[in-house]
Scaffold this motif. Structure first.
Motif, PDB file in Angstrom:
ATOM      1  N   VAL A 127       0.990  -1.031  -0.200  1.00 12.08           N
ATOM      2  CA  VAL A 127       0.009   0.060   0.080  1.00 12.08           C
ATOM      3  C   VAL A 127       0.963   1.048   0.160  1.00 12.08           C
ATOM      4  CG1 VAL A 127      -1.678   1.328   1.257  1.00 12.08           C
ATOM      5  CG2 VAL A 127      -1.921  -1.262   0.962  1.00 12.08           C
ATOM      6  N   SER A 128       1.841   1.218   0.697  1.00  9.98           N
ATOM      7  CA  SER A 128       2.624   2.164   0.828  1.00  9.98           C
ATOM      8  C   SER A 128       3.425   2.601  -0.713  1.00  9.98           C
ATOM      9  CB  SER A 128       4.008   2.171   1.776  1.00  9.98           C
ATOM     10  OG  SER A 128       3.614   2.080   3.076  1.00  9.98           O
ATOM     11  N   THR A 129       3.715   1.640  -1.359  1.00 10.29           N
ATOM     12  CA  THR A 129       4.281   1.789  -2.670  1.00 10.29           C
ATOM     13  C   THR A 129       3.222   2.334  -3.739  1.00 10.29           C
ATOM     14  OG1 THR A 129       5.759  -0.150  -2.438  1.00 10.29           O
ATOM     15  CG2 THR A 129       5.569   0.591  -4.453  1.00 10.29           C
ATOM     16  N   ALA A 130       1.854   1.900  -3.476  1.00 12.18           N
ATOM     17  CA  ALA A 130       0.863   2.228  -4.208  1.00 12.18           C
ATOM     18  C   ALA A 130       0.236   3.609  -4.168  1.00 12.18           C
ATOM     19  CB  ALA A 130      -0.131   1.124  -4.322  1.00 12.18           C
ATOM     20  N   MET A 131       0.572   4.228  -2.868  1.00 12.46           N
ATOM     21  CA  MET A 131       0.067   5.360  -2.320  1.00 12.46           C
ATOM     22  C   MET A 131       0.075   6.585  -3.203  1.00 12.46           C
ATOM     23  SD  MET A 131      -2.379   5.431  -0.091  1.00 12.46           S
ATOM     24  CE  MET A 131      -2.185   7.226  -0.007  1.00 12.46           C
ATOM     25  N   PRO A 132       1.339   7.135  -3.845  1.00  8.37           N
ATOM     26  CA  PRO A 132       1.271   8.036  -4.815  1.00  8.37           C
ATOM     27  C   PRO A 132       0.388   8.077  -5.860  1.00  8.37           C
ATOM     28  CG  PRO A 132       3.517   7.334  -4.243  1.00  8.37           C
ATOM     29  CD  PRO A 132       2.859   6.306  -3.628  1.00  8.37           C
ATOM     30  N   ALA A 133       0.237   6.631  -6.381  1.00 13.31           N
ATOM     31  CA  ALA A 133      -0.754   6.521  -7.605  1.00 13.31           C
ATOM     32  C   ALA A 133      -1.972   6.461  -7.333  1.00 13.31           C
ATOM     33  CB  ALA A 133      -0.594   4.857  -8.241  1.00 13.31           C
TER      34      ALA A 133
ATOM     35  N   GLN B  97      11.445   8.972  -9.766  1.00 14.53           N
ATOM     36  CA  GLN B  97      11.513   7.576 -10.098  1.00 14.53           C
ATOM     37  C   GLN B  97      10.277   7.020 -10.401  1.00 14.53           C
ATOM     38  OE1 GLN B  97      14.672   6.511 -10.797  1.00 14.53           O
ATOM     39  NE2 GLN B  97      15.544   8.358 -10.347  1.00 14.53           N
ATOM     40  N   SER B  98      10.140   5.808 -10.926  1.00 15.62           N
ATOM     41  CA  SER B  98       8.916   5.114 -10.965  1.00 15.62           C
ATOM     42  C   SER B  98       8.759   4.541  -9.684  1.00 15.62           C
ATOM     43  CB  SER B  98       9.213   4.076 -11.946  1.00 15.62           C
ATOM     44  OG  SER B  98      10.054   3.030 -11.570  1.00 15.62           O
ATOM     45  N   ALA B  99       7.273   3.934  -9.638  1.00 17.22           N
ATOM     46  CA  ALA B  99       6.668   3.139  -8.559  1.00 17.22           C
ATOM     47  C   ALA B  99       7.723   2.203  -8.047  1.00 17.22           C
ATOM     48  CB  ALA B  99       5.315   2.881  -8.643  1.00 17.22           C
TER      49      ALA B  99
ATOM     50  N   LEU C 257       3.058  16.049  -8.354  1.00 19.66           N
ATOM     51  CA  LEU C 257       4.658  15.514  -8.247  1.00 19.66           C
ATOM     52  C   LEU C 257       4.670  13.871  -8.240  1.00 19.66           C
ATOM     53  CD1 LEU C 257       6.257  17.680  -5.768  1.00 19.66           C
ATOM     54  CD2 LEU C 257       6.230  18.012  -8.011  1.00 19.66           C
ATOM     55  N   LEU C 258       3.248  13.319  -8.096  1.00 21.08           N
ATOM     56  CA  LEU C 258       3.446  11.931  -7.851  1.00 21.08           C
ATOM     57  C   LEU C 258       3.215  11.162  -8.998  1.00 21.08           C
ATOM     58  CD1 LEU C 258       1.154  11.832  -4.719  1.00 21.08           C
ATOM     59  CD2 LEU C 258       3.569  12.126  -4.964  1.00 21.08           C
ATOM     60  N   THR C 259       3.140  11.784 -10.372  1.00 22.08           N
ATOM     61  CA  THR C 259       3.199  10.932 -11.512  1.00 22.08           C
ATOM     62  C   THR C 259       3.943  11.604 -12.631  1.00 22.08           C
ATOM     63  OG1 THR C 259       1.164  12.142 -12.486  1.00 22.08           O
ATOM     64  CG2 THR C 259       0.721  10.125 -11.054  1.00 22.08           C
ATOM     65  N   ALA C 260       4.421  10.838 -13.705  1.00 23.55           N
ATOM     66  CA  ALA C 260       5.274  11.477 -14.643  1.00 23.55           C
ATOM     67  C   ALA C 260       4.465  12.612 -15.301  1.00 23.55           C
ATOM     68  CB  ALA C 260       5.710  10.577 -15.476  1.00 23.55           C
TER      69      ALA C 260
END
Length: 501
Positions: free
Chosen positions: A36-42, A302-304, A448-451
């Motif tokens: 979930v931490s990894t996916a949170m920006p998305a 950087q990427s997810a 900022l959270l996506t390219a």
């Protein structure tokens, strides 16, 4: 006597299967945190509402923190298996609902449900191991259990990043469902418990007082200085209410027939210090796992998957050091093993404080690795020592109390650090030389959270937003360092002659 021997032989025969089921249950709980931490920006980019970012973690942690003590006590009263089943089923229902969330508000609501169930999974799984293995075996087995955190956290960010970039973030919640069902199936087939049938006293009043205290505290930490002024009468009233409920809780627990949190176990100095250190490391852990992906994604661009890798490094250090800790406990004792872990935590925290966006993700990964080493050494030492210090009918409550303190640290930490980050972002925006930026709110960093979001911004605005995020997270990591230092100092007060054998 013959019946007792027969039961013992049956339990030993099925121990490998029970251990596998327990490890699978722990895997479900552990992978949820990193995935979930990894996916949170998305998720934040899709659902919006970055200002509510910390509430996604806070809602889950609040309910798991409150419920962990209740489940621990219930498992001492009614047995581990039925309580674990109830918690896991609730966790899986919450997971299904999270995947269907259409807004950040709904996601937070479903995380409440998920958190209520999660409070049963990890503490009872750990308690079951304490039940079926001897004191000497636990040090080794705890190393195996900690390896689950490593495997899940290595796989979690990788799977999370892959799911986000392919089928969608919803699947990070749904991936646990078949694993949870398989774990429960194994426990119901192989775990047999002999529970004395008698009238049970459940400390619902204590649970209610604690829930009220933590809910108020959490709201203050998240919204204080944001939607509610620290100098307002509302904040003063809430502080007074929190202190009142805390007083009620302590007084009730001291006089209750069978308290949810038996304070008698805290008289043991090893247990007391282990629990307080766990509180501090909970703040440290959530500060890294919650906000490092946002830093790597939004500022380092950087990427997810790369953001997930930086967290994976922590989870590589954790199981390796946990396995080593099992041997160190026998050779050098709890004190020295914990002390080495405390030094590793401080080292990792120092690297985070010194981190600059130009250093790249490898620096972030190295920092995470040291923190993981420290967590593996300290948590293994604490669980083994606590379970060895209490009888069966207190083991669930004692194990749960330690996890409660770590969860409490994470609950307070995510709220405290989220408040610091939001406040720092607002301050940076107001002080900006760009008129456009001065009108921004915290949700502006969603871009900022996506390219695609970063590409849509004017370069000057992008630079200001990234600088604001860097400044805010630098403040977060200074607090993380403070709690790492507190942990090390507290470890120095552990009994120095405490050995596992």
């Amino acid at each position: 006597m013959d019946q007792t021997d027969n039961n013992t032989q049956i339990k030993q025969k099925y121990r490998p299967f029970i251990l596998a089921s327990v490890m699978l249950a722990m895997f479900v709980g552990a992978i949820e945190a990193t995935i979930v931490s990894t996916a949170m920006p998305a998720i934040a980019a899709d659902l919006g509402g970055f200002q509510l970012y910390s509430w996604v973690f806070s809602s889950y942690l609040l309910m798991s923190t409150v419920s962990v003590l209740i489940y621990g006590k219930l498992s001492d009263l009614f047995g581990r298996r039925p309580v674990m089943t109830f918690g896991m089923v609730l966790f899986l229902i919450g997971s299904i609902l999270c995947g269907f969330a259409v807004s950040m508000e709904w996601l937070i609501a479903f995380r409440f449900i998920q958190g209520i169930g999660a409070g049963a999974v990890l503490p009872i799984a750990t308690t079951i191991v304490g039940d079926i293995y001897t004191k000497e075996e636990r040090a080794k087995i705890q190393g195996y259990l900690s390896s689950v955190w490593g495997i899940s956290a290595i796989m979690g960010p990788a799977i999370g990043g892959l799911l986000v970039e392919t089928v969608g973030w919803q699947y990070v919640f749904w991936v646990n469902i078949p694993l949870g069902i398989l774990s429960l199936t194994g426990l119901w087939i192989f775990l047999k418990e002999d529970i004395e049938k008698k009238k049970r006293y459940v400390d619902y009043k204590g649970a209610a007082f604690l829930t009220a205290t933590l809910t108020i505290l959490l709201y203050l930490l998240v919204e204080g200085g944001v939607s509610v002024s620290w100098t307002s009468w509302i904040v003063l009233a809430l502080i007074a209410a929190a202190l009142m409920f805390l007083t009620f809780f302590i007084r009730h627990e001291l006089t209750a027939e069978d308290p949810m949190m038996p304070f008698s176990i805290w008289k043991n100095r090893s247990i007391f210090i282990a629990n307080v250190v766990s509180l501090a490391t909970g703040v440290l852990l959530i500060g890294i796992s919650s906000y490092l992906p946002a830093f790597v994604t939004g500022v380092m661009e950087q990427s997810a998957r790369v953001a997930g890798f930086t967290l994976t490094a922590m989870s590589i250090g954790w199981p390796i050091s946990a396995v080593v800790a099992g041997r160190l406990l026998i050779k050098i004792g709890y004190y020295r093993t914990s002390l080495i872990g405390g030094c590793a935590l401080v080292t990792g925290a120092v690297f985070f404080v010194l981190m600059d966006p130009s250093y790249g993700p490898l620096w972030a990964a190295m920092s995470s690795f040291f923190v993981g080493v420290g967590m593996g050494l300290t948590t293994t030492s604490f669980i083994v020592s606590i379970q060895s210090a209490v009888p069966w009918n207190q083991r669930g409550a004692a194990t749960a109390a330690n996890m409660f303190m770590r969860n409490l640290g994470s609950t307070v930490g995510v709220a405290l650090l989220g408040g610091i980050l939001n406040s720092q972002l607002r301050s940076s925006f107001k002080e900006s030389s760009l008129e456009e930026v001065r009108s921004f709110d915290v949700n502006a960093v969603n871009e900022l959270l996506t390219a695609r979001g970063r590409e849509s911004l004017d370069p000057s605005v992008l630079d200001v937003l990234q600088q604001a995020m860097t400044t805010g997270l630098n403040s977060v990591y200074l607090v993380v360092f403070l709690f790492a230092a507190i942990s090390l100092v507290l470890i120095l007060f552990l009994p120095k002659n405490d050995r596992s054998s």
